[in-house]
Design a protein around this motif. Structure first.
Motif, PDB file in Angstrom:
ATOM      1  N   GLY A 118      37.387  19.648  28.738  1.00  0.00           N
ATOM      2  CA  GLY A 118      37.941  20.444  27.490  1.00  0.00           C
ATOM      3  C   GLY A 118      37.063  21.620  27.260  1.00  0.00           C
ATOM      4  N   SER A 119      35.578  21.400  27.894  1.00  0.00           N
ATOM      5  CA  SER A 119      34.455  22.288  27.520  1.00  0.00           C
ATOM      6  C   SER A 119      34.667  23.589  28.366  1.00  0.00           C
ATOM      7  N   LYS A 120      34.415  24.681  27.889  1.00  0.00           N
ATOM      8  CA  LYS A 120      34.316  26.113  28.750  1.00  0.00           C
ATOM      9  C   LYS A 120      33.192  26.725  28.306  1.00  0.00           C
ATOM     10  N   ILE A 121      32.304  27.442  29.623  1.00  0.00           N
ATOM     11  CA  ILE A 121      31.295  28.129  29.577  1.00  0.00           C
ATOM     12  C   ILE A 121      31.529  29.586  29.461  1.00  0.00           C
ATOM     13  N   ASP A 122      32.889  29.815  29.252  1.00  0.00           N
ATOM     14  CA  ASP A 122      33.345  31.456  29.286  1.00  0.00           C
ATOM     15  C   ASP A 122      32.680  32.335  28.334  1.00  0.00           C
ATOM     16  N   LYS A 123      32.297  31.763  27.166  1.00  0.00           N
ATOM     17  CA  LYS A 123      31.616  32.692  26.295  1.00  0.00           C
ATOM     18  C   LYS A 123      30.087  32.947  26.521  1.00  0.00           C
ATOM     19  N   LEU A 124      29.672  32.143  27.312  1.00  0.00           N
ATOM     20  CA  LEU A 124      28.112  32.402  27.853  1.00  0.00           C
ATOM     21  C   LEU A 124      28.191  33.184  28.915  1.00  0.00           C
ATOM     22  N   TYR A 144      35.752  21.199  34.665  1.00  0.00           N
ATOM     23  CA  TYR A 144      37.143  21.061  34.533  1.00  0.00           C
ATOM     24  C   TYR A 144      38.031  22.291  34.141  1.00  0.00           C
ATOM     25  N   ALA A 145      37.341  23.283  34.330  1.00  0.00           N
ATOM     26  CA  ALA A 145      38.187  24.591  33.827  1.00  0.00           C
ATOM     27  C   ALA A 145      38.086  25.376  35.280  1.00  0.00           C
ATOM     28  N   PHE A 146      38.998  26.400  35.036  1.00  0.00           N
ATOM     29  CA  PHE A 146      39.107  27.283  36.231  1.00  0.00           C
ATOM     30  C   PHE A 146      37.993  28.425  36.335  1.00  0.00           C
ATOM     31  N   SER A 166      25.535  29.796  43.182  1.00  0.00           N
ATOM     32  CA  SER A 166      26.380  28.351  43.293  1.00  0.00           C
ATOM     33  C   SER A 166      27.417  28.438  42.402  1.00  0.00           C
ATOM     34  N   ILE A 167      28.589  28.238  42.719  1.00  0.00           N
ATOM     35  CA  ILE A 167      29.950  28.330  41.918  1.00  0.00           C
ATOM     36  C   ILE A 167      30.449  26.930  42.034  1.00  0.00           C
ATOM     37  N   ALA A 168      30.902  26.316  41.105  1.00  0.00           N
ATOM     38  CA  ALA A 168      31.661  25.153  41.120  1.00  0.00           C
ATOM     39  C   ALA A 168      32.803  25.048  40.055  1.00  0.00           C
ATOM     40  N   SER A 169      33.428  24.264  40.504  1.00  0.00           N
ATOM     41  CA  SER A 169      34.832  23.955  39.770  1.00  0.00           C
ATOM     42  C   SER A 169      35.705  22.648  40.111  1.00  0.00           C
ATOM     43  N   LEU A 170      35.678  21.667  39.326  1.00  0.00           N
ATOM     44  CA  LEU A 170      36.690  20.740  39.841  1.00  0.00           C
ATOM     45  C   LEU A 170      38.112  20.910  39.594  1.00  0.00           C
ATOM     46  N   LYS A 171      38.548  21.965  38.996  1.00  0.00           N
ATOM     47  CA  LYS A 171      39.795  22.373  38.772  1.00  0.00           C
ATOM     48  C   LYS A 171      40.237  23.082  40.005  1.00  0.00           C
ATOM     49  N   SER A 172      40.953  22.728  40.882  1.00  0.00           N
ATOM     50  CA  SER A 172      41.738  23.344  41.988  1.00  0.00           C
ATOM     51  C   SER A 172      42.943  23.975  41.717  1.00  0.00           C
ATOM     52  N   PRO A 181      46.509  31.764  42.530  1.00  0.00           N
ATOM     53  CA  PRO A 181      45.315  31.612  43.236  1.00  0.00           C
ATOM     54  C   PRO A 181      44.164  32.958  43.086  1.00  0.00           C
ATOM     55  N   LEU A 182      42.918  32.339  43.444  1.00  0.00           N
ATOM     56  CA  LEU A 182      42.206  33.421  43.349  1.00  0.00           C
ATOM     57  C   LEU A 182      42.222  34.312  44.649  1.00  0.00           C
ATOM     58  N   PRO A 183      41.952  35.685  44.313  1.00  0.00           N
ATOM     59  CA  PRO A 183      41.657  36.465  45.751  1.00  0.00           C
ATOM     60  C   PRO A 183      40.318  36.055  46.387  1.00  0.00           C
ATOM     61  N   PRO A 184      40.013  36.557  47.328  1.00  0.00           N
ATOM     62  CA  PRO A 184      38.671  36.118  48.326  1.00  0.00           C
ATOM     63  C   PRO A 184      37.670  37.036  47.128  1.00  0.00           C
ATOM     64  N   LEU A 185      36.467  36.074  46.995  1.00  0.00           N
ATOM     65  CA  LEU A 185      35.433  36.675  46.307  1.00  0.00           C
ATOM     66  C   LEU A 185      34.604  37.825  47.273  1.00  0.00           C
ATOM     67  N   ASP A 186      34.667  38.911  46.632  1.00  0.00           N
ATOM     68  CA  ASP A 186      34.083  40.100  47.420  1.00  0.00           C
ATOM     69  C   ASP A 186      32.519  40.113  46.995  1.00  0.00           C
ATOM     70  N   ILE A 187      31.839  39.759  48.171  1.00  0.00           N
ATOM     71  CA  ILE A 187      30.283  39.596  48.002  1.00  0.00           C
ATOM     72  C   ILE A 187      29.710  40.793  49.084  1.00  0.00           C
ATOM     73  N   SER A 188      30.537  41.818  49.154  1.00  0.00           N
ATOM     74  CA  SER A 188      29.899  42.842  50.354  1.00  0.00           C
ATOM     75  C   SER A 188      28.890  43.469  49.856  1.00  0.00           C
TER      76      SER A 188
END
Length: 460
Positions: A118-124, A144-146, A166-172, A181-188
């Motif tokens: 239930g905790s989110k880091i979005d504001k940070l 546990y958040a998207f 490094s990106i992590a999320s337990l919520k699929s 669904p997320l589009p591909p992450l652009d790292i170009s």
């Protein structure tokens, strides 16, 4: 003592000395720029500093006014922060804003995570977005958040100073069909990127860019439905990659054999780790040539059809094609035939560490030195886990260990006592063998007395 007294006092108009405390102590004579360099050495070496009053830089700010002024003026000290907590606190956002303000224009590194549901880091994340042009080392665990759209869009727009991500999320996305669904992450545009680790269901978009600085790429989806084709696409855009690890539940035979038959020669790749639970990874290995390979890990705990049950020559083919001096070899869950393991070990003459988890005596038999079998003469550490059949297992294990302990340089059997000629140092066998009184075997007891380390690992 006179120096100490004078240093803590100042002279009054009448010539008398009055106490002046720390303000006149010798440390005040140190130039601020030198004191600043000393403060930088106080930062922890094993990660980013945390906003804790017993840890630098906050600890230095609470010492005295002089230290506080120098610390506030040393912007490098505030260029990294780790806010990894169980749950958010009321002052987290205030602390982060202060940290960012004190960091000046230095490249900014941060690690963010809240582990409580239930905790989110979005504001940070939102507080850091205006400074994305100086993001350097970024670790964000959404728990546990998207993944927030703000973070995703920021990376896709471009982070020119980014070196580690490094990106992590337990919520699929596969656990919540209502979430798009997320589009591909652009790292170009991340041309400085050196290391990228992804712990969620996310594909990468390299565009037309070739990321020549990327050395380490790890893709560990939470529910790994990313296909083999995508992994090959990633490798094609990272020619200098040294470490590649991936996981997939897709059928590794999904590649169109007529479309993609190219073998990729990766001159710098030293570590390859592949994990799959569904499908057959052969086509992936068939398209690789790794002349610099030193470590190979293969976890194939797959639900595999009978067609491929005992057919994995693709590993030996890769080793043969690469002609690499592999030093560490790890196998788990591979349905094993003796001839396949022998074929693999024939192409790893410089092997130092071999680890295998298999409910079979095959690894023990293959590694037993005989007059006609001198496979991997330089083995130093052997780890064999997994319960093996009870019949004769104690004798099988003892024979393998003693043959290796008395085995020296290639083609030469050494006599007892010439430990300097031996390569073997450590043997780890499955914990289930502890009940067989294995170490009561006289030959093994003698090996232990002469310096061989034999331990029992956990069956996990």
């Amino acid at each position: 003592m006179a120096f100490f007294s004078d240093s803590l006092c100042t002279e009054t108009a009448g010539g008398a000395m009055r106490p002046d405390g720390f303000a006149s102590s010798p440390i005040c004579r140190i130039p601020p720029e030198i004191l600043s360099d000393v403060f930088l050495l106080c930062l922890r070496e094993d990660g980013l500093p945390a906003p804790h009053h017993l840890e630098a830089p906050l600890l230095l700010c609470h010492t005295c006014k002089l230290f506080q002024n120098v610390a506030y003026g040393t912007s490098h000290m505030w260029a990294g922060i780790s806010m990894c907590r169980n749950a958010p606190r009321e002052d987290d956002l205030v602390i982060l804003d202060q940290w960012i303000a004190r960091s000046g224009s230095n490249p900014l590194s941060f690690s963010l995570s809240y582990s409580k549901r239930g905790s989110k880091i979005d504001k940070l994340v939102e507080a850091l977005v205006p400074h994305s042009w100086r993001w350097k080392d970024v670790t964000v665990d959404f728990g546990y958040a998207f993944v927030s759209d703000t973070f995703f869009d920021t990376i896709s727009r471009g982070t020119p100073a980014l070196e580690n991500l490094s990106i992590a999320s337990l919520k699929s996305i596969y656990n919540d069909k209502s979430h798009p669904p997320l589009p591909p992450l652009d790292i170009s545009s991340a041309h400085r990127l050196k290391e990228l680790t992804v712990y969620l269901d996310l594909k990468l978009d390299f565009g037309a860019s070739i990321l020549c600085n990327l050395r380490c790429l790890k893709i560990w989806p939470y529910i790994p439905f990313i296909s083999l084709t995508h992994f090959l696409y990633c490798i094609d855009h990272c020619p200098a990659i040294e470490y590649f690890a991936c996981s997939s539940e897709c059928n590794f035979g999904d590649i169109n054999e007529r479309v993609d038959t190219k073998v990729r020669t990766l001159q710098y790749l030293t570590h390859l780790e592949v994990q799959t639970e569904w499908g057959y990874p052969g086509p992936f290995f068939d398209r690789l040539c790794l002349p610099a390979l030193r470590t190979l890990k293969l976890d194939t705990s797959w639900h595999i059809s009978s067609t491929h049950s005992f057919n994995w020559p693709f590993v030996a083919d890769l080793l043969k094609r690469s002609c690499a001096q592999v030093e560490s070899f790890y196998l788990e869950g591979v349905p094993m035939r003796e001839r396949h393991l022998i074929d693999c070990l024939q192409y790893t003459p410089c092997l130092k560490t071999f680890e295998c988890k298999s409910q079979s005596t095959i690894p023990y038999r293959v590694l037993t030195v005989t007059e006609s079998n001198h496979l991997c003469p330089e083995l130093e550490c052997i780890e064999l886990r997994g319960r093996i059949p009870k019949g004769g297992r104690r004798a099988t294990v003892a024979k393998m260990i003693t043959s290796r302990w008395n085995f020296g340089p290639p083609g030469e059997v050494v006599s007892v006592g010439t430990q300097d000629r031996r390569y073997l140092r450590k043997v780890v066998v499955d914990d289930s063998l502890a009940d067989t009184h294995l170490l009561q075997n006289p030959a093994l007891a003698r090996c232990v007395e002469e310096g061989l380390e034999i331990t029992f690992g956990l069956d996990n």
